[in-house]
Design a protein around this motif. Structure first.
Motif, short mmCIF file in Angstrom:
data_model
loop_
_atom_site.label_atom_id
_atom_site.label_comp_id
_atom_site.label_asym_id
_atom_site.label_seq_id
_atom_site.Cartn_x
_atom_site.Cartn_y
_atom_site.Cartn_z
N LEU A 202 8.93 -7.13 -4.99
CA LEU A 202 9.13 -5.73 -4.64
C LEU A 202 9.48 -4.90 -5.87
N HIS A 203 10.27 -5.46 -6.77
CA HIS A 203 10.57 -4.73 -8.01
C HIS A 203 9.29 -4.51 -8.81
N GLY A 204 8.42 -5.51 -8.83
CA GLY A 204 7.15 -5.34 -9.51
C GLY A 204 6.31 -4.24 -8.91
N ARG B 198 0.82 -1.21 0.00
CA ARG B 198 0.00 0.00 0.00
C ARG B 198 0.85 1.26 0.00
N GLU B 199 1.93 1.26 0.79
CA GLU B 199 2.75 2.47 0.91
C GLU B 199 3.59 2.72 -0.34
N ILE B 200 4.05 1.67 -1.00
CA ILE B 200 4.76 1.87 -2.27
C ILE B 200 3.81 2.48 -3.30
N ALA B 201 2.58 1.97 -3.36
CA ALA B 201 1.60 2.54 -4.28
C ALA B 201 1.33 4.00 -3.94
N ALA C 272 4.32 1.22 -9.40
CA ALA C 272 4.13 2.55 -8.79
C ALA C 272 4.72 3.67 -9.64
N GLY C 273 5.38 3.30 -10.72
CA GLY C 273 5.88 4.31 -11.65
C GLY C 273 7.35 4.66 -11.53
N PHE C 274 8.08 3.94 -10.67
CA PHE C 274 9.51 4.21 -10.55
C PHE C 274 10.26 3.30 -11.51
N HIS C 275 11.01 3.89 -12.42
CA HIS C 275 11.74 3.12 -13.41
C HIS C 275 13.24 3.45 -13.39
N GLY C 276 13.70 4.01 -12.28
CA GLY C 276 15.12 4.31 -12.13
C GLY C 276 15.91 3.06 -11.82
N LYS D 160 2.06 7.18 -6.44
CA LYS D 160 0.99 8.10 -6.84
C LYS D 160 1.40 9.54 -6.63
N ALA D 161 2.15 9.79 -5.55
CA ALA D 161 2.60 11.15 -5.25
C ALA D 161 3.95 11.48 -5.88
N LYS D 162 4.51 10.53 -6.65
CA LYS D 162 5.82 10.71 -7.29
C LYS D 162 6.91 11.03 -6.27
#
Length: 275
Positions: free
Chosen positions: A231-233, A188-191, A238-242, A195-197
């Motif tokens: 966790l990578h998934g 939940r917290e990763i999502a 969540a939008g992080f692709h770094g 969402k807040a970038k």
């Protein structure tokens, strides 16, 4: 093997090489992203560190570390703020994507963890205007609760995100699997962070069973119990692709191996168990 999307936190090879040697070794094996530590930069100098990083075309996925805001008196808290201003300026000089914060534990002699967390909030607030002025993102790294007394009184991703929300623009989180894998709210917290970038960095290693030293016995990916693919998934969704940044403190294992072997293993395990 694929090295794109992989960063090496230079703590992983801190006993084998200085910063210059570590950057050169990463480049030899096709890695184009690193995260140096302040003591490593100080050892060869800020200007030389920036030159070496620039000459090898390295992305600096983070700079370790700011923080340690908590202190027993006003003088100690003021000194911490001044030191963090210097860390921000160093991060800018190195071209870092963010400055990672380990916020500090209980002041000496204190049992007031709520007060310590207030000091952290106030300390971050005191440096935030400068960070915004020089455009350096601040990444709060929650540490496992075992570190609450001596290293970080911010211990869950939810707590870190609450702080980031309160402080506003320019503040986010560094998510280290070693510290958050156990958290029942991590999905939940990763999502929420995505969402807040607010995901500025993502660190990987593994949790060994048994763990012989809570600080200096991190595992190589695949040697422990963390579900790194899951966790990578979550991070990706969540939008992080770094880059995924390998950060391993291992006094009796990986720090004693040849550095080239360590980096080679990081690449192999990244491909095998992290993607």
């Amino acid at each position: 093997m694929k090295t794109e999307g992989l960063s090496i936190n230079l703590a992983t090879v801190r006993e084998q090489w200085n910063l210059r040697e570590a950057v050169e070794a990463c480049a030899r094996q096709g890695i184009r992203a690193i995260d140096p530590w302040r003591d490593q930069v100080a050892k060869i100098g800020l200007e030389e560190s920036a030159r070496v990083i620039r000459d090898h075309g390295m992305q600096v996925t983070g700079y370790c570390r700011g923080g340690m805001f908590t202190a027993a008196d006003d003088a100690g808290r003021k000194a911490a703020i001044e030191e963090n201003i210097r860390a921000i300026d160093e991060a800018v000089a190195l071209g870092a994507d963010c400055l990672v914060f380990v916020v500090g534990g209980l002041p000496q002699g204190s049992r007031d963890i709520a007060g310590a967390r207030s000091q952290v909030r106030d300390g971050l607030g005191a440096v935030l205007n400068h960070a915004r002025k020089v455009k350096m993102p601040l990444a709060i790294e929650p540490l496992h609760p075992m570190y609450a007394a001596d290293r970080a009184c911010v211990n869950t991703l939810g707590q870190s995100l609450d702080l980031a929300d309160e402080l506003g623009q320019g503040v986010g989180v560094a998510i280290d699997v070693y510290h958050v894998w156990w958290d029942p709210d991590v999905e939940r917290e990763i999502a929420r962070a995505g969402k807040a970038k607010q995901i500025f960095a993502y660190h990987i290693c593994d949790w060994l069973v048994p763990t012989k030293d809570l600080l200096l016995d991190r595992g190589m990916m695949g040697d422990g119990v963390i579900d790194l693919k899951r966790l990578h998934g979550l991070i990706t969704q969540a939008g992080f692709h770094g880059p995924q940044e390998v950060e391993i403190f291992s006094a009796n294992d990986w720090w004693k191996r040849p550095g080239d072997d360590v980096i080679r293993t990081c690449i192999e395990r990244y491909n095998a168990v992290c993607l």
